[in-house]
Design an enzyme around this catalytic site. Structure first.
Site, PDB file in Angstrom:
ATOM      1  N   LYS A  25      73.814  55.444  13.796  1.00 39.43           N
ATOM      2  CA  LYS A  25      75.495  55.062  12.974  1.00 39.43           C
ATOM      3  C   LYS A  25      75.591  53.385  13.562  1.00 39.43           C
ATOM      4  O   LYS A  25      75.121  53.534  14.422  1.00 39.43           O
ATOM      5  CB  LYS A  25      75.921  55.709  13.815  1.00 39.43           C
ATOM      6  CG  LYS A  25      77.809  55.579  13.594  1.00 39.43           C
ATOM      7  CD  LYS A  25      79.248  56.291  14.258  1.00 39.43           C
ATOM      8  CE  LYS A  25      79.342  56.627  15.458  1.00 39.43           C
ATOM      9  NZ  LYS A  25      80.587  57.446  16.273  1.00 39.43           N
ATOM     10  N   ARG A  49      83.309  65.056  15.015  1.00 44.30           N
ATOM     11  CA  ARG A  49      82.093  65.472  15.844  1.00 44.30           C
ATOM     12  C   ARG A  49      82.324  65.858  17.418  1.00 44.30           C
ATOM     13  O   ARG A  49      82.205  66.020  18.186  1.00 44.30           O
ATOM     14  CB  ARG A  49      80.694  64.803  15.454  1.00 44.30           C
ATOM     15  CG  ARG A  49      80.840  63.406  15.712  1.00 44.30           C
ATOM     16  CD  ARG A  49      80.487  62.529  17.300  1.00 44.30           C
ATOM     17  NE  ARG A  49      80.180  61.782  17.502  1.00 44.30           N
ATOM     18  CZ  ARG A  49      80.331  61.238  18.493  1.00 44.30           C
ATOM     19  NH1 ARG A  49      81.185  61.184  19.425  1.00 44.30           N
ATOM     20  NH2 ARG A  49      79.371  59.679  18.709  1.00 44.30           N
ATOM     21  N   ASN A 101     100.779  63.006  28.276  1.00 45.40           N
ATOM     22  CA  ASN A 101     100.591  61.341  27.813  1.00 45.40           C
ATOM     23  C   ASN A 101     100.995  60.804  28.997  1.00 45.40           C
ATOM     24  O   ASN A 101     102.325  60.378  28.808  1.00 45.40           O
ATOM     25  CB  ASN A 101     100.652  61.668  26.742  1.00 45.40           C
ATOM     26  CG  ASN A 101      99.117  60.669  25.846  1.00 45.40           C
ATOM     27  OD1 ASN A 101      98.740  60.144  26.632  1.00 45.40           O
ATOM     28  ND2 ASN A 101     100.397  59.047  25.597  1.00 45.40           N
ATOM     29  N   SER A 156      91.785  55.954  26.707  1.00 45.73           N
ATOM     30  CA  SER A 156      91.342  55.149  27.165  1.00 45.73           C
ATOM     31  C   SER A 156      91.431  54.831  28.687  1.00 45.73           C
ATOM     32  O   SER A 156      91.322  54.067  28.982  1.00 45.73           O
ATOM     33  CB  SER A 156      91.612  53.864  26.226  1.00 45.73           C
ATOM     34  OG  SER A 156      93.046  54.237  26.125  1.00 45.73           O
ATOM     35  N   ASP A 183      83.345  57.628  28.130  1.00 45.99           N
ATOM     36  CA  ASP A 183      82.565  56.609  27.157  1.00 45.99           C
ATOM     37  C   ASP A 183      81.840  54.877  27.318  1.00 45.99           C
ATOM     38  O   ASP A 183      81.049  55.027  26.612  1.00 45.99           O
ATOM     39  CB  ASP A 183      82.812  57.000  25.796  1.00 45.99           C
ATOM     40  CG  ASP A 183      83.417  55.976  25.103  1.00 45.99           C
ATOM     41  OD1 ASP A 183      84.310  55.281  25.702  1.00 45.99           O
ATOM     42  OD2 ASP A 183      84.186  56.601  23.678  1.00 45.99           O
ATOM     43  N   LYS A 185      85.749  53.539  32.606  1.00 49.45           N
ATOM     44  CA  LYS A 185      86.566  54.469  31.774  1.00 49.45           C
ATOM     45  C   LYS A 185      86.743  55.530  33.161  1.00 49.45           C
ATOM     46  O   LYS A 185      86.163  55.872  33.276  1.00 49.45           O
ATOM     47  CB  LYS A 185      86.953  54.666  30.653  1.00 49.45           C
ATOM     48  CG  LYS A 185      86.390  53.583  29.388  1.00 49.45           C
ATOM     49  CD  LYS A 185      86.802  54.129  28.734  1.00 49.45           C
ATOM     50  CE  LYS A 185      87.325  53.877  27.184  1.00 49.45           C
ATOM     51  NZ  LYS A 185      86.959  53.788  26.080  1.00 49.45           N
ATOM     52  N   GLY A 242      81.757  64.962  27.819  1.00 49.91           N
ATOM     53  CA  GLY A 242      81.487  64.189  26.790  1.00 49.91           C
ATOM     54  C   GLY A 242      81.367  63.251  26.192  1.00 49.91           C
ATOM     55  O   GLY A 242      82.901  62.533  26.122  1.00 49.91           O
TER      56      GLY A 242
HETATM   57  P1  NAD Z   1      94.076  55.694  21.507  1.00 53.49           P
HETATM   58  O1  NAD Z   1      94.193  53.996  20.876  1.00 53.49           O
HETATM   59  O2  NAD Z   1      94.671  56.692  19.853  1.00 53.49           O
HETATM   60  O3  NAD Z   1      95.328  56.228  22.304  1.00 53.49           O
HETATM   61  C1  NAD Z   1      94.413  56.321  23.195  1.00 53.49           C
HETATM   62  C2  NAD Z   1      95.406  57.578  24.721  1.00 53.49           C
HETATM   63  O4  NAD Z   1      95.663  56.868  25.795  1.00 53.49           O
HETATM   64  C3  NAD Z   1      96.271  57.436  24.172  1.00 53.49           C
HETATM   65  O5  NAD Z   1      97.275  58.538  24.977  1.00 53.49           O
HETATM   66  C4  NAD Z   1      97.139  56.739  25.272  1.00 53.49           C
HETATM   67  O6  NAD Z   1      98.521  56.846  25.387  1.00 53.49           O
HETATM   68  C5  NAD Z   1      96.184  56.997  26.356  1.00 53.49           C
HETATM   69  N1  NAD Z   1      95.880  55.956  27.481  1.00 53.49           N
HETATM   70  C6  NAD Z   1      96.596  54.487  27.494  1.00 53.49           C
HETATM   71  N2  NAD Z   1      96.165  53.822  28.629  1.00 53.49           N
HETATM   72  C7  NAD Z   1      96.103  54.827  29.835  1.00 53.49           C
HETATM   73  C8  NAD Z   1      96.248  55.165  31.060  1.00 53.49           C
HETATM   74  N3  NAD Z   1      95.963  54.111  31.956  1.00 53.49           N
HETATM   75  N4  NAD Z   1      96.111  56.103  31.782  1.00 53.49           N
HETATM   76  C9  NAD Z   1      96.258  57.097  30.893  1.00 53.49           C
HETATM   77  N5  NAD Z   1      96.556  57.586  29.405  1.00 53.49           N
HETATM   78  C10 NAD Z   1      95.988  55.916  28.836  1.00 53.49           C
HETATM   79  O7  NAD Z   1      92.347  56.620  21.058  1.00 53.49           O
HETATM   80  P2  NAD Z   1      91.522  57.717  20.219  1.00 53.49           P
HETATM   81  O8  NAD Z   1      90.997  57.101  19.062  1.00 53.49           O
HETATM   82  O9  NAD Z   1      92.477  58.497  20.794  1.00 53.49           O
HETATM   83  O10 NAD Z   1      90.553  57.275  21.578  1.00 53.49           O
HETATM   84  C11 NAD Z   1      90.723  58.008  23.351  1.00 53.49           C
HETATM   85  C12 NAD Z   1      89.650  57.596  23.879  1.00 53.49           C
HETATM   86  O11 NAD Z   1      88.667  58.617  23.322  1.00 53.49           O
HETATM   87  C13 NAD Z   1      89.083  56.231  23.465  1.00 53.49           C
HETATM   88  O12 NAD Z   1      89.144  56.281  25.325  1.00 53.49           O
HETATM   89  C14 NAD Z   1      87.886  56.119  23.259  1.00 53.49           C
HETATM   90  O13 NAD Z   1      86.743  55.105  23.333  1.00 53.49           O
HETATM   91  C15 NAD Z   1      87.424  57.967  23.726  1.00 53.49           C
HETATM   92  N6  NAD Z   1      86.318  58.107  22.498  1.00 53.49           N
HETATM   93  C16 NAD Z   1      85.292  59.091  22.894  1.00 53.49           C
HETATM   94  C17 NAD Z   1      84.375  59.683  22.107  1.00 53.49           C
HETATM   95  C18 NAD Z   1      83.690  60.200  22.708  1.00 53.49           C
HETATM   96  O14 NAD Z   1      82.519  61.281  21.850  1.00 53.49           O
HETATM   97  N7  NAD Z   1      83.180  61.130  23.786  1.00 53.49           N
HETATM   98  C19 NAD Z   1      84.578  59.575  20.412  1.00 53.49           C
HETATM   99  C20 NAD Z   1      85.491  58.309  20.387  1.00 53.49           C
HETATM  100  C21 NAD Z   1      86.261  58.112  21.465  1.00 53.49           C
END
Ligand code: NAD
Length: 321
Positions: free
Chosen positions: A67, A111, A160, A199, A222, A226, A292
């Site tokens: 990817k 996924r 949240n 995040s 990830d 973080k 994850g």
């Molecule tokens: P998004 O920007 O749509 O949402 C972010 C979320 O984090 C919101 O709920 C926000 O309120 C919260 N947030 C922001 N700052 C915060 C803080 N200081 N304390 C607590 N919560 C806080 O992002 P998304 O697309 O929903 O992605 C969320 C996370 O998932 C990202 O960190 C992204 O990198 C991660 N992610 C992980 C995988 C994986 O395979 N594990 C895959 C995709 C995304």
């Protein structure tokens, strides 16, 4: 070569197909039939973008590829395009010839949701009734929708950091016919399953917010630095992951390992539970935690599944290459 454009993915890919693909590839990873290549991630010095590759080879499923993509922070404001952009490329493992190019944006969300869902299937108590969500952003809606299919949940509770976003997940609970309640973090003690998908760079969920018998899927962490949950929670839990090397370096376990609260050997592959080589949850009082981190093989697995579906439905675009 087959092309499946991003616009076709929503109609083609089902949550069930994503779940199957991810469950199978986690099992193959734990059986040493599939492995991920080292991840490349670069700040390219243009548009403040982070670009990279996640690749791997699943010998069992004969899926080879990568990817490519990343994060372009100005896309939305400048061009009305989403900031996360990715494309999956598959290759024929017998010949090395390019086999398919597939839009990877929606697949990434599906996924990722499938991964926590697989962890709930294999680690949560069968009698789980209360689903807890920490996070209400883009990924959270996919996570919740998939999780609710795994047990007979009766209620969703959510917290949240930005409370104004909670209606995003309340809507998913409502669609599933379940009541939704906003809670404070100590209120998470009522949950039987918790997903965190934020995040954040500092923990929200503390060890004493979690009751005995709970399964937690930490899906947001990830990257180095973080953190979503208190490191002490990992010391109280039996810890599972998609890939141990990622879990202890860029996943939620990085902090507990750095603080000496757990060792790398305390982190187990979820695939081992799927394969029956690890018992998983042993008692109803165990706290289980799935870290994850997101691996390239998950992307390749769902992309290969989408190619099969596109061919089956006659909408795959075939080009001479
Ligand atoms: P998004 O920007 O749509 O949402 C972010 C979320 O984090 C919101 O709920 C926000 O309120 C919260 N947030 C922001 N700052 C915060 C803080 N200081 N304390 C607590 N919560 C806080 O992002 P998304 O697309 O929903 O992605 C969320 C996370 O998932 C990202 O960190 C992204 O990198 C991660 N992610 C992980 C995988 C994986 O395979 N594990 C895959 C995709 C995304």
């Amino acid at each position: 070569m087959i092309i499946v454009p991003e616009r076709e993915i929503a109609d083609l890919m089902t949550r069930a197909a994503a779940f199957d693909a991810v469950e199978k590839v986690f099992a193959a990873m734990a059986a040493d039939d599939a492995y991920n290549f080292p991840v490349v991630r670069e700040a390219i010095g243009h548009e403040d973008a982070l670009y990279g590759f996640k690749g791997g080879f699943d010998r069992a499923g004969k899926v080879l590829g990568l990817k490519a993509g990343g994060y372009w922070p100005h896309n939305l404001e400048k061009r009305g395009e989403i900031n996360h952009q990715s494309t999956v490329f598959l290759f024929d493992p017998d010949t090395g010839k390019a086999k398919a190019m597939i839009g990877g944006n929606l697949l990434t969300a599906l996924r990722t949701a499938a991964a926590s869902s697989v962890s709930i299937k294999h680690l949560a108590r069968e009698d789980a009734k209360v689903m807890g969500m920490i996070g209400a952003g883009h990924q959270a809606t996919f996570q919740l929708r998939a999780a609710l299919e795994q047990r007979s949940f009766e209620k969703v509770i959510g917290w949240n950091y930005h409370p104004d976003m909670l209606p995003n997940i309340a809507k998913i609970a409502e669609e599933a016919g379940l009541p939704f309640e906003a809670v404070d973090l100590p209120g998470m003690a009522e949950a039987d399953v918790i997903i965190s998908i934020t995040s954040a760079f500092a923990p929200s969920l503390m060890a004493d917010h979690v009751s005995a018998g709970t399964h937690i899927a930490c899906m947001g962490t990830d990257t180095k630095g973080k953190q979503e949950v208190e490191a002490a929670l990992l010391a109280k839990a039996t810890v599972f992951t998609d890939e141990v090397a990622q879990s202890v370096s860029i996943g939620e376990a990085q902090h507990a390992v750095a603080e000496g609260l757990i060792a790398e050997s305390d982190v187990h592959q979820l695939g081992a539970v799927i394969n029956g080589t690890h018992p998983g949850r042993v008692s109803a009082d165990d706290i289980t935690l799935f870290d994850g981190t997101g691996v390239g093989l998950q992307d390749l697995a769902v992309a290969a599944s989408v190619v099969d579906l596109a061919i089956e439905k006659g909408i795959a675009i075939e080009v001479d290459f």
